[in-house]
Enzyme design. Sequence first.
Site, PDB file in Angstrom:
ATOM      1  N   ILE A  39       0.958  -1.184   0.106  1.00  0.00           N
ATOM      2  CA  ILE A  39       0.035  -0.102  -0.082  1.00  0.00           C
ATOM      3  C   ILE A  39       0.818   1.102   0.131  1.00  0.00           C
ATOM      4  O   ILE A  39       0.583   2.201  -1.012  1.00  0.00           O
ATOM      5  CB  ILE A  39      -0.917  -0.043   1.296  1.00  0.00           C
ATOM      6  CG1 ILE A  39      -2.201  -1.054   1.044  1.00  0.00           C
ATOM      7  CG2 ILE A  39      -1.690   1.352   1.322  1.00  0.00           C
ATOM      8  CD1 ILE A  39      -2.779  -1.289   2.189  1.00  0.00           C
ATOM      9  N   GLU A  40       1.818   1.243   1.028  1.00  0.00           N
ATOM     10  CA  GLU A  40       2.852   2.708   0.892  1.00  0.00           C
ATOM     11  C   GLU A  40       3.481   2.714  -0.307  1.00  0.00           C
ATOM     12  O   GLU A  40       3.833   3.858  -0.697  1.00  0.00           O
ATOM     13  CB  GLU A  40       3.763   2.423   2.365  1.00  0.00           C
ATOM     14  CG  GLU A  40       2.974   2.417   3.500  1.00  0.00           C
ATOM     15  CD  GLU A  40       1.783   3.518   3.508  1.00  0.00           C
ATOM     16  OE1 GLU A  40       2.184   4.717   3.247  1.00  0.00           O
ATOM     17  OE2 GLU A  40       0.634   3.057   4.216  1.00  0.00           O
ATOM     18  N   ALA A  41       3.869   1.417  -0.669  1.00  0.00           N
ATOM     19  CA  ALA A  41       4.793   1.523  -2.153  1.00  0.00           C
ATOM     20  C   ALA A  41       3.919   2.222  -3.117  1.00  0.00           C
ATOM     21  O   ALA A  41       4.472   3.017  -4.047  1.00  0.00           O
ATOM     22  CB  ALA A  41       5.210   0.420  -2.474  1.00  0.00           C
TER      23      ALA A  41
END
Length: 335
Positions: A122-124
């Site tokens: 998700i953060e990537a």
Amino acid sequence: MGATNRKDVLDPALTRPGRFDRSIEVRRPDYQGRLEGIKVHLREKPIAADIDYSELAMLTGGMSGAQLAGVCNTACFLASRAGRTEVTQADLVAAVEQTKYGKTYEASKFVSPGRKQRFAVIEAGFCVAIALLPAIEEIDYVTILPSIKSPVGRTVLKANVGRYTTGVWTRQYLEQQLVMILAGRAAEELVFGREEMSSLHQHKIMQARQIVHKMLNAGFSSHPDFEHIRGLGTTYIDPSMEPNRYTSYITQTDTHQTRSEWVDVDMEMENKLNQAYVEVKGMLSRNRGALDAVTQALLTNERMSGEEVYDVLAKTLDNEDLTKRLKALEGVELL
């Protein structure tokens, strides 16, 4: 003299002429106010020579004077625990982060490997989208370490003082912000598949709807009969304007709107959301190598600075998307 946070519930007998009839609104300090406030709160404390007051004023956007004092005191505690006699810039930055997001705890104690991978994906996704959207601020840092107020990790952007002090948002910025906020959901769908998507994106979808509300209220409608669409009305309450007070938002349509106009506005909102999601999903599909590379780096390091993220992305991003970004960047005025 008196003070209250709820002027709206005061008895009219108190506020009539001759009594408490003159009011002064004390707002949260702006950039310059925070800059001077931090200097005041650090004046009597042992500080190192590396203190960057300008950076601290940017990092503490939205904080009250009492919160600034708390940040300075927390920084003293952190320095003391580390066995130092002076407060450094790193202590103050850590104190700001702790005040905003709560204390970070070790992921391995509370998060399974599978859940940790989901956080990293998700953060990537956010990182890849931010790197390719020219109007969005640069990444400050990204982490998959959960904290009390941020239990799924976070990607933090560098503050743009001009935007937050003027409150001016261009149409291009809001459109790209809408694309960026849906990147985490798109990344999860690409990696895990539609059937294995999680419910971690409810708050982001709510924020996406807020962005679309703001765009339509600002007159950024793409409706062919735009001149006759009155928008969403004048009594729209945006929770982002007063953090931590409103947990939901209300939209009241203009009393002069027809039912067909209500339908048109609602359909345009859904259309903008769907278009943004298709755009960011395509962007991440073309840059799947970059998405996987940042995911792996986050699983290894758990926290990365913006410079480290951009180093990974520079080797893996699609050249065509990078060229488009560079061309678009020439015409973007960051307010």
